[in-house]
Design a protein around this motif. Structure first.
Motif, PDB file in Angstrom:
ATOM      1  N   ALA A  31       0.967  -1.309   0.092  1.00 18.76           N
ATOM      2  CA  ALA A  31       0.161   0.101   0.011  1.00 18.76           C
ATOM      3  C   ALA A  31       0.933   1.185   0.127  1.00 18.76           C
ATOM      4  CB  ALA A  31      -0.920  -0.068   1.064  1.00 18.76           C
ATOM      5  N   GLU A  32       0.477   2.265  -0.556  1.00 19.82           N
ATOM      6  CA  GLU A  32       1.073   3.666  -0.488  1.00 19.82           C
ATOM      7  C   GLU A  32      -0.045   4.788  -0.581  1.00 19.82           C
ATOM      8  OE1 GLU A  32       3.867   4.530  -3.517  1.00 19.82           O
ATOM      9  OE2 GLU A  32       2.462   3.577  -4.921  1.00 19.82           O
ATOM     10  N   GLY A  33       0.184   6.003   0.023  1.00 21.43           N
ATOM     11  CA  GLY A  33      -0.570   6.891  -0.218  1.00 21.43           C
ATOM     12  C   GLY A  33      -0.294   7.930   1.022  1.00 21.43           C
ATOM     13  N   ARG A  34      -1.303   8.671   1.188  1.00 17.07           N
ATOM     14  CA  ARG A  34      -1.107  10.061   2.136  1.00 17.07           C
ATOM     15  C   ARG A  34      -1.060   9.545   3.866  1.00 17.07           C
ATOM     16  NH1 ARG A  34      -5.037  13.833   3.863  1.00 17.07           N
ATOM     17  NH2 ARG A  34      -6.640  12.648   3.390  1.00 17.07           N
ATOM     18  N   LEU A  35      -0.351   9.977   4.266  1.00 17.67           N
ATOM     19  CA  LEU A  35       0.041   9.704   5.800  1.00 17.67           C
ATOM     20  C   LEU A  35      -0.880  11.128   6.679  1.00 17.67           C
ATOM     21  CD1 LEU A  35       1.402   8.080   7.836  1.00 17.67           C
ATOM     22  CD2 LEU A  35       3.507   9.619   7.847  1.00 17.67           C
ATOM     23  N   ARG A  36      -1.345  10.432   7.334  1.00 15.99           N
ATOM     24  CA  ARG A  36      -2.115  11.548   8.288  1.00 15.99           C
ATOM     25  C   ARG A  36      -1.619  11.142   9.743  1.00 15.99           C
ATOM     26  NH1 ARG A  36      -8.161  11.365   7.530  1.00 15.99           N
ATOM     27  NH2 ARG A  36      -7.554  11.749   5.674  1.00 15.99           N
ATOM     28  N   PRO A  37      -0.604  12.163  10.203  1.00 20.91           N
ATOM     29  CA  PRO A  37      -0.630  12.014  11.593  1.00 20.91           C
ATOM     30  C   PRO A  37      -1.419  12.281  12.527  1.00 20.91           C
ATOM     31  CG  PRO A  37       1.359  13.019  10.513  1.00 20.91           C
ATOM     32  CD  PRO A  37       0.201  12.984   9.644  1.00 20.91           C
ATOM     33  N   ASP A  38      -2.079  11.697  13.361  1.00 22.84           N
ATOM     34  CA  ASP A  38      -2.954  12.026  14.460  1.00 22.84           C
ATOM     35  C   ASP A  38      -2.486  12.689  15.738  1.00 22.84           C
ATOM     36  OD1 ASP A  38      -5.266  11.333  12.490  1.00 22.84           O
ATOM     37  OD2 ASP A  38      -4.988   9.503  13.456  1.00 22.84           O
ATOM     38  N   GLY A  39      -1.176  12.655  15.748  1.00 23.02           N
ATOM     39  CA  GLY A  39      -0.478  13.184  16.822  1.00 23.02           C
ATOM     40  C   GLY A  39       0.809  12.462  17.202  1.00 23.02           C
ATOM     41  N   VAL A  40       1.879  13.266  17.700  1.00 22.95           N
ATOM     42  CA  VAL A  40       2.867  12.647  18.278  1.00 22.95           C
ATOM     43  C   VAL A  40       3.222  13.197  19.518  1.00 22.95           C
ATOM     44  CG1 VAL A  40       5.706  12.148  17.955  1.00 22.95           C
ATOM     45  CG2 VAL A  40       3.955  12.135  15.959  1.00 22.95           C
ATOM     46  N   GLU A  41       3.119  12.441  20.740  1.00 25.91           N
ATOM     47  CA  GLU A  41       3.336  12.776  21.985  1.00 25.91           C
ATOM     48  C   GLU A  41       3.996  11.979  22.787  1.00 25.91           C
ATOM     49  OE1 GLU A  41      -0.638  11.868  24.242  1.00 25.91           O
ATOM     50  OE2 GLU A  41      -0.945  13.025  22.389  1.00 25.91           O
ATOM     51  N   ALA A  42       5.168  12.205  23.460  1.00 28.18           N
ATOM     52  CA  ALA A  42       5.992  11.416  24.503  1.00 28.18           C
ATOM     53  C   ALA A  42       6.395  10.138  23.951  1.00 28.18           C
ATOM     54  CB  ALA A  42       5.170  10.952  25.798  1.00 28.18           C
ATOM     55  N   GLY A  43       6.945  10.318  22.428  1.00 25.10           N
ATOM     56  CA  GLY A  43       7.490   9.260  21.994  1.00 25.10           C
ATOM     57  C   GLY A  43       6.482   8.246  21.181  1.00 25.10           C
ATOM     58  N   THR A  44       5.150   8.661  21.211  1.00 20.77           N
ATOM     59  CA  THR A  44       4.058   7.831  20.554  1.00 20.77           C
ATOM     60  C   THR A  44       3.562   8.401  19.318  1.00 20.77           C
ATOM     61  OG1 THR A  44       3.739   6.962  22.702  1.00 20.77           O
ATOM     62  CG2 THR A  44       2.133   6.533  20.970  1.00 20.77           C
ATOM     63  N   ALA A  45       3.548   7.839  18.241  1.00 19.36           N
ATOM     64  CA  ALA A  45       3.100   8.511  17.030  1.00 19.36           C
ATOM     65  C   ALA A  45       1.941   7.809  16.485  1.00 19.36           C
ATOM     66  CB  ALA A  45       3.877   8.493  16.064  1.00 19.36           C
ATOM     67  N   TYR A  46       0.585   8.432  16.465  1.00 23.45           N
ATOM     68  CA  TYR A  46      -0.651   7.785  16.328  1.00 23.45           C
ATOM     69  C   TYR A  46      -0.890   8.394  14.780  1.00 23.45           C
ATOM     70  CZ  TYR A  46      -1.007   7.665  21.147  1.00 23.45           C
ATOM     71  OH  TYR A  46      -1.166   7.600  22.526  1.00 23.45           O
ATOM     72  N   LEU A  47      -0.836   7.216  13.751  1.00 24.49           N
ATOM     73  CA  LEU A  47      -0.857   7.382  12.275  1.00 24.49           C
ATOM     74  C   LEU A  47      -1.939   6.868  11.478  1.00 24.49           C
ATOM     75  CD1 LEU A  47       3.174   6.886  11.590  1.00 24.49           C
ATOM     76  CD2 LEU A  47       1.891   8.905  12.330  1.00 24.49           C
ATOM     77  N   GLU A  48      -2.590   7.644  10.712  1.00 23.72           N
ATOM     78  CA  GLU A  48      -3.670   7.013   9.908  1.00 23.72           C
ATOM     79  C   GLU A  48      -2.594   6.940   8.426  1.00 23.72           C
ATOM     80  OE1 GLU A  48      -7.795   7.875   7.601  1.00 23.72           O
ATOM     81  OE2 GLU A  48      -7.112   9.354   8.967  1.00 23.72           O
ATOM     82  N   LEU A  49      -2.840   5.446   7.997  1.00 27.47           N
ATOM     83  CA  LEU A  49      -2.191   5.218   6.630  1.00 27.47           C
ATOM     84  C   LEU A  49      -3.305   5.252   5.748  1.00 27.47           C
ATOM     85  CD1 LEU A  49      -0.088   4.250   8.808  1.00 27.47           C
ATOM     86  CD2 LEU A  49       0.572   2.769   6.986  1.00 27.47           C
ATOM     87  N   VAL A  50      -3.617   6.596   4.976  1.00 30.70           N
ATOM     88  CA  VAL A  50      -5.045   6.646   4.242  1.00 30.70           C
ATOM     89  C   VAL A  50      -5.073   5.707   3.421  1.00 30.70           C
ATOM     90  CG1 VAL A  50      -6.243   8.044   2.954  1.00 30.70           C
ATOM     91  CG2 VAL A  50      -4.920   9.195   4.733  1.00 30.70           C
ATOM     92  N   GLY A  51      -6.005   4.857   3.349  1.00 32.88           N
ATOM     93  CA  GLY A  51      -6.567   3.668   2.490  1.00 32.88           C
ATOM     94  C   GLY A  51      -5.809   2.353   3.104  1.00 32.88           C
ATOM     95  N   TYR A  52      -5.268   2.455   4.133  1.00 31.21           N
ATOM     96  CA  TYR A  52      -4.533   1.134   4.646  1.00 31.21           C
ATOM     97  C   TYR A  52      -5.017   0.866   6.335  1.00 31.21           C
ATOM     98  CZ  TYR A  52      -1.405  -2.852   5.540  1.00 31.21           C
ATOM     99  OH  TYR A  52      -0.864  -3.968   5.869  1.00 31.21           O
ATOM    100  N   GLY A  53      -5.132   1.866   6.995  1.00 26.66           N
ATOM    101  CA  GLY A  53      -5.611   1.899   8.289  1.00 26.66           C
ATOM    102  C   GLY A  53      -4.704   2.661   9.356  1.00 26.66           C
ATOM    103  N   ASN A  54      -5.030   2.303  10.574  1.00 30.44           N
ATOM    104  CA  ASN A  54      -4.378   3.172  11.570  1.00 30.44           C
ATOM    105  C   ASN A  54      -3.247   2.289  12.284  1.00 30.44           C
ATOM    106  OD1 ASN A  54      -6.044   5.431  11.542  1.00 30.44           O
ATOM    107  ND2 ASN A  54      -7.655   4.348  12.501  1.00 30.44           N
ATOM    108  N   ARG A  55      -2.117   2.873  12.676  1.00 34.92           N
ATOM    109  CA  ARG A  55      -0.946   2.112  13.353  1.00 34.92           C
ATOM    110  C   ARG A  55      -0.425   3.020  14.326  1.00 34.92           C
ATOM    111  NH1 ARG A  55      -2.826  -0.832  10.528  1.00 34.92           N
ATOM    112  NH2 ARG A  55      -2.187  -2.297   9.035  1.00 34.92           N
ATOM    113  N   THR A  56      -0.094   2.640  15.569  1.00 34.00           N
ATOM    114  CA  THR A  56       0.329   3.384  16.606  1.00 34.00           C
ATOM    115  C   THR A  56       2.173   2.815  16.732  1.00 34.00           C
ATOM    116  OG1 THR A  56      -1.329   3.572  17.783  1.00 34.00           O
ATOM    117  CG2 THR A  56       0.464   3.760  18.850  1.00 34.00           C
TER     118      THR A  56
END
Length: 81
Positions: A31-56
């Motif tokens: 998969a590839e596409g737009r990355l939507r960071p939902d936030g990075v705090e205290a060494g944790t990144a909440y990322l939406e991989l648009v078209g693929y799903g969420n990962r922490t």
């Protein structure tokens, strides 16, 4: 999290706003596409991989990062590539 990361046979490549996910063994594009960071705090990144799903990603910037997939509840160690 920006850069390339090997996580359980998958290669995640991140820029500030894009992602590319390939099979590390044969280089096949998953998969590839737009990355939507939902936030990075205290060494944790909440990322939406648009078209693929969420990962922490935990441990960002520590050299001992791991990824959690909330769809299946599994976590994997990640290594810089």
């Amino acid at each position: 999290y920006v850069g390339s990361w090997s996580c359980a046979g998958l290669l995640y490549r991140f820029t500030a706003d894009r992602y590319r996910l390939t099979n590390e063994a044969d280089g096949a594009l998953i998969a590839e596409g737009r990355l939507r960071p939902d936030g990075v705090e205290a060494g944790t990144a909440y990322l939406e991989l648009v078209g693929y799903g969420n990962r922490t990603f935990f441990g960002v910037g520590t050299g001992e990062m791991f990824v959690h997939d909330p769809t299946n509840g599994e976590s994997y160690d990640c290594f810089p590539r």
